[in-house]
Every structure is written in C-alpha cells, then in structure tokens.
Design a protein around this motif. Structure first.
Motif, PDB file in Angstrom:
ATOM      1  N   GLU A 146     -11.603   5.165   4.825  1.00  0.00           N
ATOM      2  CA  GLU A 146     -11.421   6.024   3.656  1.00  0.00           C
ATOM      3  C   GLU A 146     -12.159   7.347   3.788  1.00  0.00           C
ATOM      4  O   GLU A 146     -11.677   8.383   3.307  1.00  0.00           O
ATOM      5  CB  GLU A 146     -11.859   5.286   2.396  1.00  0.00           C
TER       6      GLU A 146
ATOM      7  N   THR B 177       0.835  -1.208   0.000  1.00  0.00           N
ATOM      8  CA  THR B 177       0.000   0.000   0.000  1.00  0.00           C
ATOM      9  C   THR B 177       0.867   1.254   0.000  1.00  0.00           C
ATOM     10  O   THR B 177       2.095   1.185  -0.105  1.00  0.00           O
ATOM     11  CB  THR B 177      -0.906   0.025   1.247  1.00  0.00           C
TER      12      THR B 177
ATOM     13  N   ASP C 223      -9.095   3.216  13.158  1.00  0.00           N
ATOM     14  CA  ASP C 223      -9.272   1.959  12.429  1.00  0.00           C
ATOM     15  C   ASP C 223      -9.657   0.875  13.435  1.00  0.00           C
ATOM     16  O   ASP C 223      -8.985  -0.143  13.577  1.00  0.00           O
ATOM     17  CB  ASP C 223      -8.003   1.573  11.674  1.00  0.00           C
TER      18      ASP C 223
ATOM     19  N   LYS D  46     -13.415  -0.590   5.566  1.00  0.00           N
ATOM     20  CA  LYS D  46     -12.790   0.123   4.455  1.00  0.00           C
ATOM     21  C   LYS D  46     -13.428   1.497   4.223  1.00  0.00           C
ATOM     22  O   LYS D  46     -12.736   2.513   4.119  1.00  0.00           O
ATOM     23  CB  LYS D  46     -12.899  -0.728   3.189  1.00  0.00           C
ATOM     24  N   ARG D  47     -14.743   1.537   4.124  1.00  0.00           N
ATOM     25  CA  ARG D  47     -15.427   2.793   3.829  1.00  0.00           C
ATOM     26  C   ARG D  47     -15.154   3.836   4.906  1.00  0.00           C
ATOM     27  O   ARG D  47     -14.864   5.013   4.605  1.00  0.00           O
ATOM     28  CB  ARG D  47     -16.931   2.562   3.700  1.00  0.00           C
TER      29      ARG D  47
ATOM     30  N   THR E 131      -7.548  -2.726   8.796  1.00  0.00           N
ATOM     31  CA  THR E 131      -8.481  -3.070   7.729  1.00  0.00           C
ATOM     32  C   THR E 131      -7.748  -3.317   6.414  1.00  0.00           C
ATOM     33  O   THR E 131      -6.874  -2.540   6.029  1.00  0.00           O
ATOM     34  CB  THR E 131      -9.508  -1.938   7.546  1.00  0.00           C
ATOM     35  N   GLU E 132      -8.135  -4.371   5.736  1.00  0.00           N
ATOM     36  CA  GLU E 132      -7.532  -4.693   4.451  1.00  0.00           C
ATOM     37  C   GLU E 132      -8.270  -3.975   3.314  1.00  0.00           C
ATOM     38  O   GLU E 132      -9.446  -3.656   3.417  1.00  0.00           O
ATOM     39  CB  GLU E 132      -7.563  -6.204   4.213  1.00  0.00           C
ATOM     40  N   GLY E 133      -7.557  -3.733   2.242  1.00  0.00           N
ATOM     41  CA  GLY E 133      -8.164  -3.186   1.033  1.00  0.00           C
ATOM     42  C   GLY E 133      -8.418  -1.697   1.043  1.00  0.00           C
ATOM     43  O   GLY E 133      -9.082  -1.164   0.142  1.00  0.00           O
ATOM     44  N   VAL E 134      -7.891  -0.974   2.028  1.00  0.00           N
ATOM     45  CA  VAL E 134      -8.099   0.480   2.109  1.00  0.00           C
ATOM     46  C   VAL E 134      -7.211   1.190   1.093  1.00  0.00           C
ATOM     47  O   VAL E 134      -6.036   0.855   0.923  1.00  0.00           O
ATOM     48  CB  VAL E 134      -7.784   0.991   3.535  1.00  0.00           C
ATOM     49  N   ASN E 135      -7.784   2.187   0.437  1.00  0.00           N
ATOM     50  CA  ASN E 135      -7.017   3.064  -0.446  1.00  0.00           C
ATOM     51  C   ASN E 135      -6.510   4.231   0.399  1.00  0.00           C
ATOM     52  O   ASN E 135      -7.282   5.100   0.792  1.00  0.00           O
ATOM     53  CB  ASN E 135      -7.887   3.553  -1.597  1.00  0.00           C
TER      54      ASN E 135
END
Length: 388
Positions: free
Chosen positions: A356, A88, A338, A352-353, A380-384
């Motif tokens: 973000e 990331t 988080d 994630k939401r 959290t996985e997959g966070v931009n």
C-alpha cells in the motif's frame, strides 16, 4: 489558403503592403522552411523527433494488474487469481505467452512459429483462457520476453553471442540472449505478438528489450552480427518496428524497462534509453521495485526498507525524463513489488503495508495504473488497491 500565404510571406521576410508575387523557387524554399519548422516544433528538448500517438484501446480500464506465469494461467491457480481480482479493484492479468526461457507457452497454429520448434504447450487452450478472463472482465495482457531467449539461442547460435570456443555465451544464471541487431529476431518476436493479438489479448507487453547486463564488458570478446548503430539505437529501432507492425491489429504496445533507466542519462551498456523507447510505446512500465535500488538511492540507506520514498523518487525521475515528450508521453504504468527480497542486506518483509505504501506513492504522483510482481504469483491478501 490566405493564412498559409501569410505564413509563407512572413517566412520570406514579412508581408509588405503590396507584396510581390513570390517566384516558384521562393515558394519551394518557404514551404521547406515551414516543414522544417514543424518538425522542430515536434521535437522534445533532447531533439528526438516525436510521433503522434492514438490509443488503440481507448476504452481500456486504468489497469491494476497481476503477473501470471503460463503455469498459473493454464492451471489451477487461475481460479485463486480470478477470486482475488473479483474481490478487489484489480482488473488485469499479465500472462506469459513467450516466457523467460524463450518457449511459446500455448499450442499456436501459426506455421511460421511452429517451424521454430519453440512451443511448449503449458496453456492447453488459450481461447478458453481468454473467454474465462472475459467472463470476469479481466483486461488480458500478453507478456513476450524478447531478447532473453535460451531456447532460440541454443537452436540458432548464429542469432546469439558466440564465445571463442564456439559455444553460445551464457550469463551467471545459465541464461542466453539473442542478438537485437538481427531483423530475424525482431520478426520472430513480433510474429509471436501478432499471434497473441489474434487470440484476443488487448495489449502486448515486451520484456527484456535489451542486451544482457554488463554487455559493455563482453561486447568486444564475443562474436555476433552488428552494424554501426549504438545499442540504444538498436533497441529503440526494434520497439519502433514492433509498434508499426502491431498498430493495425488494434493492440496496445508496452515495454518493461529498468526503473533506474529513468534516473540516469541512458543505460548504454544494455541499450535502454528511457526517452527513446517511450516515444514509440503506448505504455511504459518501469520496474521500480524498491529492492532493486542500492544504498543511497532517493536518500535511503536501504531503499527496500523505504517503499514510499523509493517509489516517490523513482516516479519524480520518470516524469522528469518524459517531460521533453510533452503530449506524446505514453501511459506510465509501473511494476511494483509484492515479494520479500531476502537477499537484500537490511531488507524488510513485504506485506499489506509495504504494498500500500508503494501504491500511495504512485497516487501522490498522479499515477493510477500499476502491476504487481511476484514470481510465483502468491499475492498479499487484504491490500487496498484503490487508496484515496
């Protein structure tokens, strides 16, 4: 020289076409007036004298960091944290070198620290840890918990707060604090920071730079050393001292501070004045977890359930609070949430939401740096982390 003479003559009432040679007393008076004018020009609207800041880490990245306990940094979880960072835009770890209990978490060789008998070697080989972080281009930040220190309070009650029965005071969670009025406490914590800097940490992040919560209700019934200074002055004096001591080592100095301290005139009870502290640090890190705000903050019935609105409001208050410091403002690098605050009425599950949304609110306020807090270091996985 001519420009200086002109300024001095103007201060003396304006330059005539054939000005008389000023006397020595007039020169001294004009010089002092110029000095005072310069001091006033460097004051914020609050009247706080400002100090010039030069970033000791000019090549540091825009920090996007994770909190890591000593157990995580010194154990198997380090590899999963590094894998997340590698995959990331994250680039930093904030690691406990003096933890929430007061233990120094690695086997220091500093005699002044060893004699305190406060070492608990959780990170067995700190040099190897720093080398591992360097391999992954991770910016290393050392977290030093300052005035919450149950270990030192138990060993040295004279450095803490004593109740009428002679025992050391503890809060509702069984934690003790040490006394910010005492220089010995300052020196001990700064020595920990110096040792961490020598190990290779690039930044020292001081946490719990304050008196206990609700201290104003206990201040007159506990026994402890004090002087005429207000609590907000004592805390700011510690931060100033720490920065002066650490600046020669080339490390940044940062302070964690309650997020709401930016939204109130001053948190007098715990001794945190956002502006006073900020003028001495390289980085200020307001803890703006939405779950920490109660009903009504920033127009939300449940701020925890409104991560964007809460962070947005907190950042607007932060910049308003820092505005008087002008170009002397520190880097603003907030702590965000988080974790799911299941103890909050009306809470929502964070994923994630929600993470973000907090990052988006920061970016909308021009803030690129942040750190994520999860007490057990499960993120959290997959966070931009680099939203456009």
């Amino acid at each position: 020289m001519e420009s200086i003479v002109a300024v001095l003559l103007l201060l003396l009432g304006g330059a005539a076409q054939t000005p008389a040679e000023p006397t020595l007393d007039e020169w001294l008076l004009a010089t002092e007036q110029a000095r005072q004018a310069a001091i006033e020009a460097e004051r914020g609207s609050s009247g706080i004298p400002l100090i010039e800041k030069e970033d000791p880490q000019p090549d540091a990245p825009a920090v996007k960091g994770l909190y890591a306990t000593a157990h995580s940094a010194g154990g198997a979880r380090l590899e999963s944290l590094l894998a997340l960072i590698d995959a990331t835009e994250l680039n930093s770890l904030v690691i406990d070198v003096k933890d929430d209990y007061g233990y120094i978490t690695y086997p220091t060789e500093d005699p002044a620290l060893l004699e305190r008998n406060t070492v608990k070697s959780i990170i067995k080989d700190p040099s190897a840890l720093l080398a591992r972080l360097a391999e992954h281009e991770v910016y290393p930040i050392a977290r030093v918990v300052v005035f919450k220190d149950s270990v030192l309070a138990e060993k040295r009650p004279d450095l803490s707060y004593v109740q009428a029965d002679g025992t050391v005071w503890k809060n509702g969670r069984g934690e003790s604090f040490v006394n910010p009025y005492l220089k010995e406490v300052w020196e001990y914590n700064v020595q920990v920071a110096k040792d961490a800097a020598k190990l290779g940490f690039k930044e020292i992040q001081f946490d719990y730079v304050r008196f206990p919560e609700g201290f104003e209700k206990k201040a007159d019934i506990l026994s402890y050393a004090r002087d005429e200074r207000k609590r907000i002055e004592v805390v700011a004096d510690f931060v100033k001292y720490a920065r002066e001591e650490l600046s020669p080592l080339g490390v940044r100095v940062s302070v964690d501070i309650f997020g709401y301290a930016a939204s109130v005139p001053a948190a007098e009870g715990i001794g945190q004045d956002f502006e006073l502290i900020s003028k001495y640090v390289d980085v200020i890190s307001p803890m703006v977890y939405p779950s920490h705000y109660s009903t009504g903050w920033f127009g939300s019935k449940v701020p925890d359930a409104a991560p964007y609105a809460t962070i947005d409001g907190a950042m607007k208050d932060t910049f308003k609070k820092l505005e008087p410091l002008g170009p002397f403002q520190p880097v603003v690098r907030p702590w965000i949430q988080d974790f799911t605050a299941s103890w909050v009425k009306g809470y929502i599950k964070y994923g994630k939401r929600e993470v973000e949304e907090q990052i988006r609110a920061l970016k909308d306020n021009g803030i690129e740096e942040f750190m994520l807090w999860n007490a057990v270091n499960r993120y959290t996985e997959g966070v931009n982390y680099d939203l456009e």
